[in-house]
Design an enzyme around this catalytic site. Structure first.
Site, PDB file in Angstrom:
ATOM      1  N   LEU A 127       0.872  -1.177   0.000  1.00 23.83           N
ATOM      2  CA  LEU A 127       0.000   0.000   0.000  1.00 23.83           C
ATOM      3  C   LEU A 127       0.902   1.217   0.000  1.00 23.83           C
ATOM      4  O   LEU A 127       1.956   1.209   0.637  1.00 23.83           O
ATOM      5  CB  LEU A 127      -0.872   0.043   1.260  1.00 23.83           C
ATOM      6  CG  LEU A 127      -2.032  -0.954   1.405  1.00 23.83           C
ATOM      7  CD1 LEU A 127      -2.706  -0.753   2.754  1.00 23.83           C
ATOM      8  CD2 LEU A 127      -3.038  -0.809   0.286  1.00 23.83           C
ATOM      9  N   ASP A 128       0.477   2.289  -0.681  1.00 26.76           N
ATOM     10  CA  ASP A 128       1.230   3.536  -0.620  1.00 26.76           C
ATOM     11  C   ASP A 128       1.336   3.988   0.833  1.00 26.76           C
ATOM     12  O   ASP A 128       0.457   3.695   1.646  1.00 26.76           O
ATOM     13  CB  ASP A 128       0.537   4.642  -1.426  1.00 26.76           C
ATOM     14  CG  ASP A 128       0.539   4.376  -2.917  1.00 26.76           C
ATOM     15  OD1 ASP A 128       1.332   3.530  -3.366  1.00 26.76           O
ATOM     16  OD2 ASP A 128      -0.262   5.017  -3.623  1.00 26.76           O
ATOM     17  N   ARG A 129       2.380   4.736   1.142  1.00 23.49           N
ATOM     18  CA  ARG A 129       2.610   5.176   2.512  1.00 23.49           C
ATOM     19  C   ARG A 129       1.404   5.918   3.090  1.00 23.49           C
ATOM     20  O   ARG A 129       1.027   5.731   4.249  1.00 23.49           O
ATOM     21  CB  ARG A 129       3.851   6.073   2.539  1.00 23.49           C
ATOM     22  CG  ARG A 129       4.247   6.520   3.931  1.00 23.49           C
ATOM     23  CD  ARG A 129       5.470   7.414   3.879  1.00 23.49           C
ATOM     24  NE  ARG A 129       5.844   7.841   5.212  1.00 23.49           N
ATOM     25  CZ  ARG A 129       6.798   8.710   5.481  1.00 23.49           C
ATOM     26  NH1 ARG A 129       7.486   9.247   4.485  1.00 23.49           N
ATOM     27  NH2 ARG A 129       7.081   9.054   6.718  1.00 23.49           N
TER      28      ARG A 129
END
Length: 316
Positions: free
Chosen positions: A143-145
């Site tokens: 997942l993106d940060r």
């Protein structure tokens, strides 16, 4: 606060010390150092026996030469050894489901899935510190940060292989919730736009729609409408970098507080909501359990900040 001056130690194992596990031996010699840090320095190969890497369960033999790396040990405040302990502890509260094969967690926004790119702490490092006895912990997907929500972790190599196969065969369904600018058209149910990834000189990844890119598909469904925004469910069929963020932008409706693909004017309209993070949340994941074959669906609740933002919009 005083700390001792760290230096490399080489210790030759005596007959009395032989037979014990290396992790227990290190706990005796590194008093005040958290167990999580001991497992980490063993896993990273900083501890050597006879100049070779070893596992935490390695049993010492007489005359073994153990290299112990320099470790700063706080005399009065154990937290000074590992200032990330509080962050690690908070991950325990984020676990949604766990058995001996898999772990599912609700990743908080702002935490990277793994360290790197100048970040020393990520979810996977935190989980390894939280579960020092686990011999295998690997991310199934990313997942993106700034994206919150469901993150699946394999606790066995066989589980990782099975879940990766499900990803390849599109046997895993991911549903995200995104708050987008304006009125998303009900008839816009699918965005198919090829995506090309560019790495900037700074190391940042920027993705754009391009005929030279990889085929990408996201399905959309309107969940709730507001005066100036729409809450949509986004279900990616492919798994490209920043896919949902770029596909919503391509559809003319960027996501709230997206610092890379968003709209600053839209963000300013939401200022009263108190939100200051990307409104993209991995809300549900459907997959087949790698051991039992049971079809599982795990849901991750929205955090308080996202809930407050929706309440703000409903009251406008």
């Amino acid at each position: 606060m005083k700390t001792n001056t760290p230096s490399v130690k080489i210790i030759t194992i005596s007959a009395d010390e032989a037979g014990q596990r290396i992790d227990n031996f290190l706990r005796t010699h590194l008093k005040g150092v958290p167990k999580s840090m001991i497992y980490r320095i063993v896993r990273k190969g900083e501890v050597r026996v006879n100049k070779k890497r070893i596992k935490p369960e390695y049993k010492l033999a007489e005359s073994d030469e153990v290299r112990i790396p320099p470790v700063r040990v706080a005399e009065r405040d154990e937290d000074a050894v590992s200032p990330k302990l509080a962050k690690v502890a908070s991950l325990a509260d984020a676990i949604l489901y766990e058995d001996e094969h898999i772990l599912v967690m609700n990743k908080p926004s702002g935490t990277a899935v793994h360290g790197g790119s100048g970040l020393s702490f990520g979810v996977i490092e935190g989980l390894r510190a939280l579960r020092p006895e686990a011999r295998f912990l690997e991310l199934v997907h990313r997942l993106d940060r700034d994206t919150s929500g469901i993150l699946l972790v394999a606790k066995k190599r066989s589980a990782l292989r099975s879940l990766h196969e499900q990803l390849r065969e599109k046997g895993m369904q991911k549903d995200y919730l995104a708050l987008v600018r304006g009125q998303w058209p009900s008839h816009l149910k699918v965005v198919q736009a090829p995506l090309l990834k560019n790495i900037l000189q700074s190391g940042e990844r920027v993705v754009r729609v391009s005929s030279e890119g990889k085929a990408s598909e996201t399905r959309f469904k309107v969940e709730e409408r507001y005066e100036m925004a729409t809450l949509v469910k986004a279900s990616p069929v492919t798994g490209r970098t920043h896919q949902i963020r770029v596909h919503t932008l391509h559809g003319g409706h960027p996501i709230a507080f997206d610092d890379r693909y968003g709209d600053r004017d839209f963000d300013r309209q939401l200022a009263g909501s108190g939100l200051n993070r990307l409104f993209l949340h991995a809300a549900a994941l459907r997959f087949t359990h790698p051991n039992t074959g049971e079809v599982m669906r795990v849901e991750a609740p929205l955090d308080d900040g996202l809930k407050r933002c929706l309440a703000f919009l409903r009251n406008k």
